[in-house]
Design an enzyme around this catalytic site. Structure first.
Site, short mmCIF file in Angstrom:
data_model
loop_
_atom_site.label_atom_id
_atom_site.label_comp_id
_atom_site.label_asym_id
_atom_site.label_seq_id
_atom_site.Cartn_x
_atom_site.Cartn_y
_atom_site.Cartn_z
N HIS A 1 -15.78 13.91 18.44
CA HIS A 1 -15.36 14.35 20.27
C HIS A 1 -14.16 13.73 20.30
O HIS A 1 -14.36 12.74 20.41
CB HIS A 1 -16.66 14.31 20.86
CG HIS A 1 -18.37 15.01 20.85
ND1 HIS A 1 -18.04 16.44 21.08
CD2 HIS A 1 -19.05 14.63 19.54
CE1 HIS A 1 -19.00 16.53 20.57
NE2 HIS A 1 -19.82 16.56 19.67
N CYS B 1 -12.39 18.62 20.36
CA CYS B 1 -11.33 18.82 21.78
C CYS B 1 -10.13 18.48 22.02
O CYS B 1 -9.97 17.63 22.01
CB CYS B 1 -12.83 18.86 23.03
SG CYS B 1 -13.88 19.55 22.47
#
Lengths: 374, 537
Positions: free
Chosen positions: A164, A206
């Site tokens: 992440h 991301c």
């Protein structure tokens, strides 16, 4: 398959291989077309594959990393040249309905956790500090060889990060993060010490493109799964296992890599086209301005595989002296050092001490108390 | 008042003093390599008047600017003299090997120097067509000419290009030194051959691990025995002992059963043997490397030498080169990795032999190939010989003295270059990142690296090759230890906005009453001054 490949290759020109003859009389360098021996400039390959997230619902990050690990091993890089860091153990997780497996396709088609996975940093050992130590080489002297990145100035290093992330950072283990400035500094330290020839940096998180914004060292080629402000999405959930199995970018990357074999001539431009916006929803990005060669001339196997350069040995030394018989020492009995035992006071000492204490007690307070004891 | 300096002192990181000025001096490297050359004229090569002018010594210097902060200077101190009676006797020996041996017994030339004997053209010592014979130690025999007329200067002018050619072979050449400085000059200005050489040999390292492996894919048919300990002791250890000043070497061996090559060989009907073509050799190494063990304790580079005995169904196995010709050594090597040799045993037993067949491997042949591969890997470069040169074979040590000198020159230059780049980049790094703590031991390592480097450069200038190599090794060890010290990673990066985010909530509320009280004090002082002025008026 090998004979077929050899036949097809003999039909094509061997672009990527140079076999040189060195003799004491003449020097003849027989180059294939383009002499890839010199244009790529690397003699060995390394890979650093990192999965930074833990917990069962981040199954897909472990599956991502293991898919890349599998491709890299299949294309030839040995385990001694791969540093695999997995932040959590999905294969033996209590919630895994199929223990000892990590699948990357739904319907459990492809188990990427085979029987020869060698994880170098596992669980809580995957920290920002350890990752930076592996990259820069500043490990404590007791670190074993398998946990070190022993690359030299002729190594091509593949670095794959997944987990992440956000704008300018990547989260490690839900408790710390690495920023893009630190990463760029780590690469600069690697460059200063000539620990790589070229680096291919792939990140699947991301806003991954923010991680390579700050690079400033030469010979870095970077790919990311999404631009700043975009999220990298996961691919497909599996209803039996109950979590998403892969991220989209790595899924299509794996599909692309499955078509690559060690003799393949596919180049980086094909890799840039992997996972267009229609399939990935996010826009993959790449950065080539720090890379000196043209990406169209860089083979995929320069980073993902390990094609060895080979030379035929033309000379041999004429040895005439007979072999010296090495006397074998008699098998030595290993003398054991006397076992270290804790020091105890000599026997009787404690008994004597207590007798002294009791005597003094009765001397001071009178003998009549003695009857309370006996 | 008290708080601010206290806070400053306690939040600053401990940085021991480093000799930054000396390190900056090291950034611009000026290397001078001094070499002593002796040219000895034997009887019949000089006329009597020329002989009177000898002994004579000359100094020749060459300057090269490699890049903007690296400069090289080569200084050749050449001494010319005539041969002594004992040397003439030695040169009168029937064969060149005996002459070389007796010349060596007469005088031991120091490390790094070269002695050349000019013998008359009519001498039968050198075979036909051979102009220069390079011996096992540091001597070379040059075929001269009959006594020419003219001054000594003219004779020396004729001799000089030949002397230079011999020096380029026996000692360092400019291309070798620039290849060794590859660390400092990034950007290939190297020729193809030197680039291939630099990519093949390992970079200078304090130690190397050498592993010999015997691969037996078919233990049911072959029971292989190899006396590896004796072979290493006899053939490899002398070479490693001779290379001891350059690096430490450790040797181990292993036997792997059921290890197969990853490539399927093809049956060649004319040769009635299985063949491995040159293109498929590249894919042989990777599957095998996965099975090779290595010493987990050290991080030194590993050289692997594999001996593969093909299984009974795929024997004999021959390696073919690009031109589909047989390779006599039946071996190949990979740059910076090691070598593989295929040893065929099919001809040692007939079809009716009882399996498993006991086979004793001929270690002399095997070690001959491995030794030549080892020489390539360790950087004893194959010399590109000019025509007319004849080299004496290395003999039992596996390495001639002048090859060792050559290696020592390139290694000390390489070590000096690597240590200087390490130290300068470490200093630059520590300057740039203000957060890193510099402990005392790092400062001590850096200082010792700097002093060793300066000593190495000085010894190179003076021409003491052995000391220069030793100092350069110490410099490299100290600089690597300082650069890779685990403590240099302690503090991570704190971006400025995070620093503000931490300090502002802490200090702003405290600062408000302090500021207000300061303002109040200022107001009071101003009022009192105004009152005093009013009172005075």
């Amino acid at each position: 398959t090998w004979s077929w490949l050899a036949l097809s290759r003999s039909a094509l020109d061997s672009l990527f291989l140079c076999v040189s003859h060195f003799g004491s009389v003449s020097l003849c360098l027989c180059l294939g077309k383009a002499g890839q021996f010199f244009s790529s400039g690397h003699t060995n390959n390394w890979a650093v594959l990192v999965c930074t997230s833990r917990f069962w619902f981040n199954y897909r990050h472990v599956a991502n990393t293991l898919s890349v690990y599998r491709s890299v091993k299949r294309l030839g890089i040995p385990d001694s040249h791969i540093v695999l860091m997995l932040a959590d153990d999905m294969a033996c997780n209590h919630r895994n309905p199929k223990p000892a497996t990590v699948f990357s396709h739904k319907n459990m088609e492809l188990n990427v956790y085979g029987d020869d996975v060698e994880v170098d940093y596992r669980g809580y050992e995957v920290t920002v500090e350890n990752f930076l130590r592996v990259l820069t080489g500043r490990l404590p002297p007791s670190t074993p060889r398998s946990k070190r990145l022993l690359s030299d100035d002729r190594s091509n290093v593949l670095i794959y990060l997944t987990g992440h992330g956000g704008n300018g950072f990547l989260k490690f283990q839900d408790s710390e993060e690495i920023s893009n400035v630190e990463l760029a500094d780590a690469f600069e330290q690697m460059w200063q010490k000539r620990r790589y020839n070229e680096v291919l940096f792939i990140i699947d998180t991301c806003q991954g493109a923010s991680m390579y914004e700050r690079f400033y060292s030469p010979n870095l080629l970077a790919l990311a799964s999404s631009q700043v402000g975009e999220d990298s999405l996961s691919h497909q959930p599996d209803l039996a296992i109950g979590v998403h199995l892969m991220d989209r970018y790595t899924f299509y990357l794996l599909e692309f890599l499955e078509d690559i074999h060690p003799a393949s001539q596919a180049n980086m431009k094909d890799l840039f086209k992997v996972c267009p916006k229609s399939q990935c929803v996010s826009t993959p990005g790449h950065r080539t301005d720090l890379f000196q060669r043209d990406p169209g001339s860089v083979l995929i196997t320069d980073f993902f595989g390990s094609v060895r350069k080979v030379e035929i040995t033309m000379e041999s030394v004429n040895l005439t002296s007979p072999i010296v018989l090495v006397p074998h020492p008699p098998t030595s009995i290993f003398l054991q050092k006397p076992k270290q035992r804790d020091w105890h006071p000599p026997d009787g000492f404690i008994l004597g001490l207590w007798t002294l204490i009791i005597l003094i007690f009765f001397k001071t307070y009178g003998i009549k108390h003695l009857k309370h004891i006996f | 008042m008290v708080g601010i300096p206290l806070w400053w002192k306690t939040t600053e990181t401990y940085r021991a003093w480093l000799p930054y000025s000396q390190i900056r001096e090291l950034d611009s490297l000026q290397l001078q390599l001094s070499m002593e050359v002796e040219v000895v004229f034997s009887r019949g090569t000089l006329t009597p008047e020329q002989q009177k002018k000898v002994p004579l010594s000359q100094i020749r210097e060459e300057q090269h600017q490699v890049n903007e902060n690296t400069r090289l200077k080569y200084r050749y101190e050449t001494k010319y003299r005539t041969a002594t009676v004992m040397e003439e006797d030695a040169l009168g020996q029937p064969s060149t090997e005996d002459a070389d041996l007796s010349l060596h017994r007469l005088s031991e030339s120091p490390c790094g120097s070269v002695v050349m004997y000019v013998i008359p053209q009519s001498s039968t010592l050198l075979p036909e067509g051979v102009k220069v014979y390079v011996g096992q130690r540091r001597t070379a025999l040059l075929r001269g000419w009959e006594a020419l007329g003219g001054t000594l200067k003219e004779v020396l002018a004729v001799l000089e290009p030949q002397v230079e050619q011999v020096l380029r072979t026996m000692s360092f050449s400019h291309s070798d030194i620039t290849a060794a400085l590859g660390d400092r000059i990034r950007g290939s200005r190297l020729s193809r051959e030197s680039l291939a050489d630099s990519m093949r040999a390992f970079k200078s390292s304090p130690g190397y691990e050498i592993t010999f492996s015997l691969l037996n894919p078919d233990p049911q048919s072959h029971s292989l025995h190899w006396d590896i300990e004796g072979a290493v002791q006899t053939y490899i250890q002398p070479l490693l002992d001779k290379l001891a000043p350059v690096a430490n070497h450790s040797v181990d061996s292993q036997i792997l059963y059921y290890a197969v090559l990853g490539v399927k060989p093809r049956f060649n009907r004319e040769l009635s043997a299985y063949t491995l073509s040159a293109e498929s050799l590249a894919h042989v190494i990777n599957p095998i490397e996965a099975k090779l063990g290595s010493n987990a304790a050290s991080s030194n580079p590993v050289l692997n030498f594999l001996l593969y005995v093909p299984d009974a169904h795929h024997a004999p196995l021959l390696i073919q080169d690009q031109g589909k010709r047989e390779v006599p050594s039946n071996a190949f090597h990979s740059p910076r990795w090691g070598g593989i040799m295929v040893y065929n045993v099919k001809d040692q037993y007939g079809p009716e032999a009882e399996v498993p067949v006991y086979i004793n491997i001929d270690m002399a042949r095997v070690m001959g190939v491995f030794l030549s591969q080892l020489r390539l890997m360790l950087g004893v470069q194959p010399t590109h010989l000019a025509p007319g040169f004849l080299l004496q074979s290395p003999g039992s040590a596996g390495l001639t003295d002048w090859e060792l000198d050559r290696l020592q020159w390139t290694r000390s230059v390489e070590n000096v270059a690597m240590a200087s780049t390490t130290i300068t980049s470490l200093a630059q790094l520590l300057n740039q990142i203000g957060n890193i703590v510099i402990n005392d031991n790092i400062a001590q390592q850096v200082s010792s690296a700097v002093t060793s480097l300066q000593a190495a450069v000085a010894e190179l200038e003076a021409g003491n090759l052995a000391f220069a190599l030793q100092y350069s090794r110490e410099a490299i060890l100290a600089s690597e230890r300082a650069f890779f010290d685990p403590s240099l990673l302690h503090l991570l990066y704190f971006p400025d906005d995070q620093k503000f985010a931490i300090y502002i909530p802490l200090f702003l509320p405290m600062c408000v009453p302090i500021l207000l009280s300061l303002l109040k004090m200022l107001g009071e002082i101003r009022r009192s001054r105004a009152e005093r002025r009013a009172k005075k008026d």
